[in-house]
Design an enzyme around this catalytic site. Structure first.
Site, PDB file in Angstrom:
ATOM      1  N   ASP A 404      -8.247  -2.372  -1.579  1.00 31.71           N
ATOM      2  CA  ASP A 404      -7.087  -1.715  -2.175  1.00 31.71           C
ATOM      3  C   ASP A 404      -6.812  -0.419  -1.415  1.00 31.71           C
ATOM      4  OD1 ASP A 404      -5.297  -1.787  -4.728  1.00 31.71           O
ATOM      5  OD2 ASP A 404      -5.996   0.282  -4.580  1.00 31.71           O
ATOM      6  N   GLU A 447      -0.706  -3.527  -3.731  1.00 31.78           N
ATOM      7  CA  GLU A 447      -1.352  -3.064  -2.499  1.00 31.78           C
ATOM      8  C   GLU A 447      -2.789  -3.552  -2.412  1.00 31.78           C
ATOM      9  OE1 GLU A 447      -1.512   0.385  -5.502  1.00 31.78           O
ATOM     10  OE2 GLU A 447      -0.057  -1.112  -4.863  1.00 31.78           O
TER      11      GLU A 447
END
Length: 532
Positions: A404, A447
């Site tokens: 991430d 993301e």
């Protein structure tokens, strides 16, 4: 003999009419897959309807309403509007799972009822026809008339041979035909020769000679008519999109092509010299040489399936290598009974490159993230399932990495979502350059990204994850600020499911974030032995 010939030709004409009706129907159904709009499929239907003998075409939805048809007055009406051209018994036929073809003796027509089940329709009007049916009617009167003429010609041919044989026998018995005939020829070439002209030819023999001349003349006219009919059939075959062909399968020995229409040259981009040879065997060998080698086995399997245990429909999709790249071909053929060795097939080849490209685009859209080009969750999950099952079955390691972006919300808030999207694309490219060929990268959501690492143990997963972390930390992104990622690894255990494996990697990812970000967590986990 004339009666037997008549029935044989009529049966063959009906079979030909059914085959043509089926081929036209399949062509329409194929076109529906790639039709981009209502107008494009409508124009295609009108072009098919303009062909000789096609009586009616109608695309009927599941509710019995005609959506598209070969006559505009039928469109948006109930299917009963077609009862002037198609008998009510066929209009009432529901579309089964397979295409059905019927013979209407009263109207002398072949009727096809086919289900409309497009796989990936590009047009909304085609999607609205899902579960409906195609109604196709072919006027077979011209086929029956042609068969009748052929039967009469066969009878006339046999009668003419019998007449000639009788005359030859008569000449052999009486020896009075050849001599007068020679004398008539001499008179025609030497009218001033009194020795020839003064000798009278018996009137009866003159009548016999005239009858023989008339019979020979009529026979020549019949042969000329047959040649005209053959040329007409060839012109029809050449007008069909794609190529029409004849092929004979031999259980023992080499198969052979017997005929190709002129469309084969444009379909597979054959060289002019091969076409000029007009040798079906040579053309067939050239076509086979253009087929992508990886598809050879597929075609051979289709041929086996169409011939054993009994002759049946043959069809296959395959690729050919032409001058401008790869072209997709759809081949379809039906078995035909004849008295020659082997099994005869007659069929058609069509260019389906546009349809295959559309399928590939749809497949790409369904399995890949449109922004970054990486696999999406739907695209990576089948690979995860198969890799996990294979690792557990073979007792081999398999790992995953969840990562991430740290503080990515600040990038979007400070520089805007457009630049944030550009950073995501740059990140994917950076990760891909560091991954191995066997690894797979997917955008797991937002993301967050997932990396599949086949044949990788915990230590190897940790090392590769840290290499990814360093590559991102050292990369220069468009917003000119540093970017870091946090990563969690997990290695499959013997009893793992995909859900438990991902959950463990996710737990390690959040442990990395809570520990300060820009780091990898997961090496300290102790997976159960894959052999347990």
């Amino acid at each position: 003999m004339a009666i037997l010939s008549y029935y044989e030709h009529i049966i063959e004409a009906r079979s030909d009419a059914r085959s043509i009706a089926v081929d036209r129907s399949l062509t329409i159904l194929d076109a529906m897959e790639t039709a981009a709009s209502r107008e494009s499929i409508s124009r295609f239907i009108f072009s098919i309807a303009a062909q000789r003998s096609v009586e009616s075409i109608a695309l009927v939805d599941a509710g019995g309403r005609v959506m598209l048809a070969s006559k505009r007055r039928w469109q948006n009406a109930d299917v009963s509007v077609l009862d002037d051209v198609i008998d009510e018994q066929w209009l009432a036929k529901p579309a089964g799972e397979e295409l059905s073809v019927y013979w209407d003796e009263r109207k002398t027509q072949a009727v096809v009822v086919a289900p409309i089940e497009p796989v990936n329709p590009a047009s909304s009007v085609i999607r609205s026809l899902q579960g409906g049916r195609l109604m196709f009617a072919l006027d077979a009167r011209s086929h029956i008339a042609s068969a009748t003429r052929e039967a009469l010609f066969d009878a006339f041919w046999a009668s003419s041979i019998l007449v000639v044989m009788m005359l030859l026998v008569s000449r052999a018995l009486h020896r009075q035909v050849a001599r007068p005939l020679n004398k008539l020829c001499e008179q025609a070439h030497n009218p001033d020769n009194t020795s020839v002209s003064n000798e009278r030819v018996p009137v009866g023999q003159v009548r016999e000679l005239k009858a023989l001349a008339v019979a020979i003349s009529e026979l020549a006219e019949a042969r000329a008519a047959l040649g005209t009919e053959k040329q007409r059939l060839k012109d029809i075959a050449d007008s069909i999109p794609g190529a029409v062909y004849e092929y004979r399968h031999h259980p023992v020995g080499d198969d052979e092509f017997l005929y190709f229409s002129d469309g084969i040259q444009q379909l597979v981009d054959l060289d002019a010299e091969t076409i000029r040879s007009e040798d079906p065997a040579r053309i067939g060998a050239s076509v086979w040489s253009l087929i992508v080698p990886a598809d050879h086995e597929k075609l051979e399997q289709a041929t086996q399936a169409a011939n054993y245990p009994w002759p049946s429909e043959w069809q296959a999709e395959y690729r050919v290598q032409v001058s401008d790249g790869i072209r997709w071909i759809w081949g379809h053929a039906m078995p035909v009974a004849d008295d020659q060795p082997g099994q005869l097939f007659r069929g058609v080849m069509l260019d389906i490159t546009d349809r295959k490209e559309l399928e590939q685009r749809l497949q790409q859209a369904a399995t890949h993230d449109p922004l970054t080009g990486a696999l999406n969750r739907a695209g990576i999950e089948p690979h995860l399932e198969s890799s996990l099952a294979g690792a557990q079955r073979r007792s081999q390691p398999m790992s995953i990495v969840l990562l991430d972006i740290d503080y990515f919300k600040n990038v979007n808030d400070s520089f805007g979502h457009a630049l944030g999207d550009s950073v995501l694309v740059q990140l994917v490219n950076t990760l891909k350059r560091r991954l191995r060929k066997a690894d797979s990268l997917a955008r797991w959501g937002g993301e967050e990204f997932l990396v599949l690492l086949p044949d990788t143990d915990p230590k190897g997963a940790f090392q590769l994850a840290d290499a990814l972390r360093q590559a991102v930390e050292q990369a220069t992104f468009e917003h000119r600020q540093s970017l870091t990622i946090s990563l969690g690894t997990a290695t499959a255990n013997a009893g793992d499911s995909l859900k438990s494996l991902v959950r463990r990697a996710d737990d390690n990812l959040y442990a990395a974030k809570h520990a300060g970000r820009n780091q990898v967590m997961g090496l300290i986990e102790k997976p159960e032995s894959m052999e347990s």
